[in-house]
Motif scaffolding. Structure first.
Motif, PDB file in Angstrom:
ATOM      1  N   ALA A 297     -22.922 -14.131 -12.310  1.00  0.00           N
ATOM      2  CA  ALA A 297     -23.596 -14.422 -13.576  1.00  0.00           C
ATOM      3  C   ALA A 297     -23.064 -13.540 -14.689  1.00  0.00           C
ATOM      4  O   ALA A 297     -22.921 -13.987 -15.835  1.00  0.00           O
ATOM      5  N   ALA A 298     -22.750 -12.281 -14.380  1.00  0.00           N
ATOM      6  CA  ALA A 298     -22.222 -11.373 -15.405  1.00  0.00           C
ATOM      7  C   ALA A 298     -20.878 -11.868 -15.926  1.00  0.00           C
ATOM      8  O   ALA A 298     -20.591 -11.784 -17.130  1.00  0.00           O
ATOM      9  N   ASN A 299     -20.020 -12.385 -15.046  1.00  0.00           N
ATOM     10  CA  ASN A 299     -18.727 -12.910 -15.470  1.00  0.00           C
ATOM     11  C   ASN A 299     -18.876 -14.153 -16.340  1.00  0.00           C
ATOM     12  O   ASN A 299     -18.182 -14.305 -17.350  1.00  0.00           O
ATOM     13  N   ILE A 300     -19.788 -15.043 -15.969  1.00  0.00           N
ATOM     14  CA  ILE A 300     -19.998 -16.262 -16.747  1.00  0.00           C
ATOM     15  C   ILE A 300     -20.466 -15.907 -18.151  1.00  0.00           C
ATOM     16  O   ILE A 300     -19.986 -16.447 -19.158  1.00  0.00           O
ATOM     17  N   ALA A 301     -21.430 -14.964 -18.237  1.00  0.00           N
ATOM     18  CA  ALA A 301     -21.960 -14.570 -19.537  1.00  0.00           C
ATOM     19  C   ALA A 301     -20.898 -13.896 -20.397  1.00  0.00           C
ATOM     20  O   ALA A 301     -20.839 -14.102 -21.618  1.00  0.00           O
ATOM     21  N   ALA A 302     -20.040 -13.083 -19.781  1.00  0.00           N
ATOM     22  CA  ALA A 302     -19.051 -12.317 -20.539  1.00  0.00           C
ATOM     23  C   ALA A 302     -17.865 -13.163 -20.990  1.00  0.00           C
ATOM     24  O   ALA A 302     -17.278 -12.917 -22.041  1.00  0.00           O
ATOM     25  N   THR A 303     -17.510 -14.168 -20.191  1.00  0.00           N
ATOM     26  CA  THR A 303     -16.299 -14.949 -20.486  1.00  0.00           C
ATOM     27  C   THR A 303     -16.578 -16.343 -21.006  1.00  0.00           C
ATOM     28  O   THR A 303     -15.696 -16.976 -21.587  1.00  0.00           O
ATOM     29  N   GLY A 304     -17.785 -16.859 -20.779  1.00  0.00           N
ATOM     30  CA  GLY A 304     -18.089 -18.232 -21.170  1.00  0.00           C
ATOM     31  C   GLY A 304     -17.420 -19.270 -20.288  1.00  0.00           C
ATOM     32  O   GLY A 304     -17.384 -20.457 -20.631  1.00  0.00           O
ATOM     33  N   ARG A 305     -16.891 -18.845 -19.135  1.00  0.00           N
ATOM     34  CA  ARG A 305     -16.213 -19.759 -18.211  1.00  0.00           C
ATOM     35  C   ARG A 305     -16.896 -19.725 -16.855  1.00  0.00           C
ATOM     36  O   ARG A 305     -17.359 -18.695 -16.383  1.00  0.00           O
ATOM     37  N   LEU A 306     -16.949 -20.880 -16.225  1.00  0.00           N
ATOM     38  CA  LEU A 306     -17.501 -21.022 -14.887  1.00  0.00           C
ATOM     39  C   LEU A 306     -16.475 -21.713 -14.008  1.00  0.00           C
ATOM     40  O   LEU A 306     -15.975 -22.787 -14.351  1.00  0.00           O
ATOM     41  N   TRP A 307     -16.150 -21.087 -12.883  1.00  0.00           N
ATOM     42  CA  TRP A 307     -15.182 -21.645 -11.934  1.00  0.00           C
ATOM     43  C   TRP A 307     -15.932 -22.082 -10.678  1.00  0.00           C
ATOM     44  O   TRP A 307     -16.557 -21.265 -10.000  1.00  0.00           O
ATOM     45  N   VAL A 308     -15.872 -23.364 -10.383  1.00  0.00           N
ATOM     46  CA  VAL A 308     -16.606 -23.937  -9.258  1.00  0.00           C
ATOM     47  C   VAL A 308     -15.622 -24.350  -8.173  1.00  0.00           C
ATOM     48  O   VAL A 308     -14.551 -24.911  -8.456  1.00  0.00           O
ATOM     49  N   LEU A 309     -15.993 -24.087  -6.918  1.00  0.00           N
ATOM     50  CA  LEU A 309     -15.180 -24.528  -5.791  1.00  0.00           C
ATOM     51  C   LEU A 309     -15.476 -26.003  -5.526  1.00  0.00           C
ATOM     52  O   LEU A 309     -16.595 -26.357  -5.151  1.00  0.00           O
TER      53      LEU A 309
END
Length: 335
Positions: A297-309
């Motif tokens: 969640a911290a990465n999504i909030a900081a980068t605005g990107r979501l990587w899904v498998l």
């Protein structure tokens, strides 16, 4: 997909570590939660001592409390004294980037990094060792450090020499499938540990039911029920360990843009995030991230990107992560 396109959460350069998203509230929550847990389990240890001294409740009940609550209290106390609390005192200083990692060596899970004429020695699980071997960089703040994309600081120790028997940590690229497999094996080992603990708890519960002097007390049937539940939990955890530890094929990443507010830390120290995204089929849905890994969640909030498998679907839960990093967790898409 080129690695340089992938943005990850990293400490800000040259400014205090407390400006890193989520870090300060996470440390505050972990300190409070660990301190409360240590105090509560310590009270149960005292209760176990009282029951043992009184001699009116048999041997099994106080032994149960002492054997389980003493290590729990010590563990959470250690987290406060050696982990989150000392780290909070350093957040006014900036992290230092150490890249290249020339001369880094490894002995099992223990990694030794040459730094300013000494060696920073720490333990890393297999997924993070694979990430370190591939990326060759980490951020250091005193004896604490973080890897790219990983929000939770870990603590090492400075020594005059590396761990005996260490060999060079070879630079080796790591594929997403390899990281997923290593992460699954790590989770499997945790599940097996949990299965062992619950099996011991079942044995202690059965012992309490047999040993308790007052046979008419509600303690007797309740401990029998607890023993049965622990046995079922042991079986479930064992099955889960086998399932998650299976080798994973190379996954396909799907990149999504997410509009969200800042990530937040809940009562249990989990980092969560709510936002909106557009799926590959053009449908706009809500998305919620938060699970065992606070870094997702911290990465999504900081980068605005979501990587899904794989390919995400509305109304379903998918496994997400950060390519190249040992960061994985569930995300839930709305309808």
């Amino acid at each position: 997909m080129e690695d340089h396109r992938i943005r990850v959460l990293e400490p800000p350069e040259g400014i205090p570590a407390k400006n890193m998203p989520v870090l300060t509230p996470l440390l505050d929550r972990l300190t409070l939660t660990a301190g409360t847990s240590s105090f509560a389990s310590g009270l149960l240890v005292v209760l176990g001592v009282f029951l043992a001294v009184s001699g009116r409740f048999g041997i099994a009940a106080p032994a149960f409390l002492l054997c389980f609550m003493t290590p729990v209290s010590l563990y959470f106390g250690y987290l406060v004294l050696a982990g989150s609390s000392p780290m909070r005192k350093l957040t006014g200083k900036p992290f230092r980037l150490v890249s290249g990692l020339d001369g880094v060596v490894v002995a099992g899970s223990r990694v030794s990094v040459p730094l300013d004429g000494r060696w920073l020695v720490f333990r890393l699980p297999a997924p993070l060792r694979a990430q370190l071997a591939a990326q060759r960089r980490l951020w250091v703040l005193g004896p604490f450090f973080v890897l790219p994309g990983v929000i939770g600081p870990r603590r090492g120790a400075f020594r005059d020499a590396p761990v005996r028997g260490s060999v060079p940590l070879a630079a080796e690229p790591v594929t997403p499938g390899r990281l997923v497999t290593l992460q699954g094996r790590l989770l499997g080992s945790y599940y097996l540990l949990g299965a062992g603990i619950t099996l011991v708890a079942a044995a202690f519960s059965l012992w309490v039911a047999i040993d308790y002097p007052d046979r008419d007390s509600l303690v007797v049937p309740n401990t029998r029920v607890l023993a049965a539940l622990c046995v079922l939990a042991t079986i479930g955890l064992g099955i889960a360990a086998i399932v998650v530890a299976r080798p994973s094929p190379e996954p396909r990443w799907t990149e999504l843009a997410v509009v969200s507010g800042p990530a937040s830390v809940n009562l249990f120290g989990m980092v969560t995030l709510k936002g909106r995204t557009v799926l590959p089929d053009g449908r706009e849905v809500t998305v919620q991230a938060g699970g065992s890994d606070p870094s997702l969640a911290a990465n999504i909030a900081a980068t605005g990107r979501l990587w899904v498998l794989g390919v995400p679907s509305a109304g379903k839960t998918a496994k997400a992560g950060v390519p190249g990093c040992a960061v994985f967790g569930p995300v839930r898409f709305g309808r």
